[in-house]
Motif scaffolding. Structure first.
Motif, mmCIF file in Angstrom:
data_model
loop_
_atom_site.group_PDB
_atom_site.id
_atom_site.type_symbol
_atom_site.label_atom_id
_atom_site.label_comp_id
_atom_site.label_asym_id
_atom_site.label_seq_id
_atom_site.Cartn_x
_atom_site.Cartn_y
_atom_site.Cartn_z
ATOM 1 N N HIS A 55 0.816 -1.208 0.000
ATOM 2 C CA HIS A 55 0.000 0.000 0.000
ATOM 3 C C HIS A 55 0.855 1.266 0.000
ATOM 4 N N GLY A 56 0.329 2.292 -0.637
ATOM 5 C CA GLY A 56 0.948 3.607 -0.651
ATOM 6 C C GLY A 56 -0.113 4.687 -0.640
ATOM 7 N N VAL A 57 0.332 5.927 -0.484
ATOM 8 C CA VAL A 57 -0.625 7.036 -0.449
ATOM 9 C C VAL A 57 -1.133 7.395 -1.839
ATOM 10 N N ASP A 58 -0.373 6.998 -2.869
ATOM 11 C CA ASP A 58 -0.817 7.195 -4.241
ATOM 12 C C ASP A 58 -0.304 6.035 -5.085
ATOM 13 N N ALA A 59 -0.678 6.013 -6.348
ATOM 14 C CA ALA A 59 -0.328 4.892 -7.226
ATOM 15 C C ALA A 59 1.175 4.753 -7.397
ATOM 16 N N LEU A 60 1.883 5.859 -7.549
ATOM 17 C CA LEU A 60 3.329 5.798 -7.759
ATOM 18 C C LEU A 60 4.039 5.232 -6.530
ATOM 19 N N GLN A 61 3.659 5.692 -5.347
ATOM 20 C CA GLN A 61 4.298 5.182 -4.136
ATOM 21 C C GLN A 61 4.022 3.689 -3.969
ATOM 22 N N ALA A 62 2.804 3.261 -4.230
ATOM 23 C CA ALA A 62 2.476 1.843 -4.124
ATOM 24 C C ALA A 62 3.307 1.014 -5.095
ATOM 25 N N LEU A 63 3.484 1.502 -6.320
ATOM 26 C CA LEU A 63 4.277 0.787 -7.323
ATOM 27 C C LEU A 63 5.744 0.701 -6.913
ATOM 28 N N ILE A 64 6.314 1.813 -6.484
ATOM 29 C CA ILE A 64 7.720 1.828 -6.082
ATOM 30 C C ILE A 64 7.951 0.917 -4.883
ATOM 31 N N LEU A 65 7.078 1.003 -3.886
ATOM 32 C CA LEU A 65 7.228 0.153 -2.702
ATOM 33 C C LEU A 65 7.052 -1.322 -3.045
ATOM 34 N N SER A 66 6.170 -1.616 -3.984
ATOM 35 C CA SER A 66 5.980 -2.998 -4.419
ATOM 36 C C SER A 66 7.243 -3.522 -5.099
ATOM 37 N N MET A 67 7.847 -2.707 -5.947
ATOM 38 C CA MET A 67 9.101 -3.108 -6.604
ATOM 39 C C MET A 67 10.203 -3.340 -5.576
ATOM 40 N N MET A 68 10.269 -2.480 -4.567
ATOM 41 C CA MET A 68 11.272 -2.656 -3.518
ATOM 42 C C MET A 68 11.010 -3.928 -2.717
ATOM 43 N N CYS A 69 9.762 -4.236 -2.486
ATOM 44 C CA CYS A 69 9.419 -5.446 -1.748
ATOM 45 C C CYS A 69 9.821 -6.694 -2.542
ATOM 46 N N VAL A 70 9.633 -6.663 -3.852
ATOM 47 C CA VAL A 70 10.104 -7.766 -4.695
ATOM 48 C C VAL A 70 11.614 -7.911 -4.525
ATOM 49 N N GLY A 71 12.338 -6.792 -4.613
ATOM 50 C CA GLY A 71 13.792 -6.830 -4.445
ATOM 51 C C GLY A 71 14.202 -7.425 -3.114
ATOM 52 N N VAL A 72 13.509 -7.049 -2.049
ATOM 53 C CA VAL A 72 13.801 -7.600 -0.724
ATOM 54 C C VAL A 72 13.612 -9.114 -0.732
ATOM 55 N N HIS A 73 12.488 -9.587 -1.265
ATOM 56 C CA HIS A 73 12.231 -11.026 -1.293
ATOM 57 C C HIS A 73 13.284 -11.775 -2.105
ATOM 58 N N LEU A 74 13.748 -11.180 -3.192
ATOM 59 C CA LEU A 74 14.783 -11.832 -4.002
ATOM 60 C C LEU A 74 16.101 -11.910 -3.246
ATOM 61 N N TYR A 75 16.512 -10.790 -2.656
ATOM 62 C CA TYR A 75 17.831 -10.730 -2.016
ATOM 63 C C TYR A 75 17.901 -11.449 -0.675
ATOM 64 N N VAL A 76 16.779 -11.697 -0.018
ATOM 65 C CA VAL A 76 16.828 -12.457 1.237
ATOM 66 C C VAL A 76 16.434 -13.923 1.028
ATOM 67 N N SER A 77 16.254 -14.317 -0.213
ATOM 68 C CA SER A 77 15.847 -15.703 -0.496
ATOM 69 C C SER A 77 17.020 -16.667 -0.317
ATOM 70 N N GLU A 78 16.679 -17.915 -0.066
ATOM 71 C CA GLU A 78 17.699 -18.956 0.027
ATOM 72 C C GLU A 78 18.414 -19.131 -1.314
ATOM 73 N N TYR A 79 17.722 -18.845 -2.404
ATOM 74 C CA TYR A 79 18.319 -18.995 -3.732
ATOM 75 C C TYR A 79 19.429 -17.957 -3.950
ATOM 76 N N HIS A 80 19.217 -16.741 -3.453
ATOM 77 C CA HIS A 80 20.276 -15.730 -3.515
ATOM 78 C C HIS A 80 21.433 -16.151 -2.616
ATOM 79 N N ASP A 81 21.117 -16.555 -1.389
ATOM 80 C CA ASP A 81 22.160 -16.990 -0.454
ATOM 81 C C ASP A 81 23.004 -18.118 -1.029
ATOM 82 N N ASP A 82 22.353 -19.036 -1.752
ATOM 83 C CA ASP A 82 23.061 -20.170 -2.343
ATOM 84 C C ASP A 82 23.776 -19.814 -3.643
ATOM 85 N N GLY A 83 23.541 -18.590 -4.168
ATOM 86 C CA GLY A 83 24.198 -18.154 -5.399
ATOM 87 C C GLY A 83 23.655 -18.795 -6.659
ATOM 88 N N VAL A 84 22.413 -19.289 -6.619
ATOM 89 C CA VAL A 84 21.848 -19.975 -7.787
ATOM 90 C C VAL A 84 20.784 -19.158 -8.516
#
Length: 114
Positions: A55-84
């Motif tokens: 959620h965000g206060v407007d469409a742009l903030q919601a989109l940017i925060l969603s993209m950042m959340c995807v990045g967080v999930h990718l970088y903290v994943s076991e697949y990133h940790d394992d280098g695969v």
């Protein structure tokens, strides 16, 4: 409505497994707690699909925060940790920004861009 798809891959002994990421168009939401904008994303991990609305206060903030959340999930994943986990042709990195407290995890081009 899906506005962006991005496919990463997980290296495996029996071949590479695709990991599709989908971002949806932000939607205006009116709920009991008030108004906001929500932007849904999905990550098709091999064992499950991760789906969240950010959620965000407007469409742009919601989109940017969603993209950042995807990045967080990718970088903290076991697949990133394992280098695969990888994105073909990106010289490392996955193409998504992360929150400032995780920037030390960035690799490849992501380190330069985000």
């Amino acid at each position: 409505m899906v506005i962006l798809t991005h496919t990463l891959f997980i290296r495996g002994e029996s071949g590479d497994t695709p990991v599709e990421i989908r971002l949806y168009q932000p939607e205006h939401l009116v709920e009991d707690i008030g108004e906001s904008w929500g932007c849904r994303f999905e990550i098709d991990w091999p064992d499950e699909t991760k789906s969240m609305v950010i959620h965000g206060v407007d469409a742009l903030q919601a989109l940017i925060l969603s993209m950042m959340c995807v990045g967080v999930h990718l970088y903290v994943s076991e697949y990133h940790d394992d280098g695969v986990l990888y994105a073909p042709g990106r010289e490392g990195g996955y193409g998504f920004p992360v929150t400032p407290n995780l920037r030390d995890l960035l690799v490849g081009r992501d380190k330069e861009l985000f």
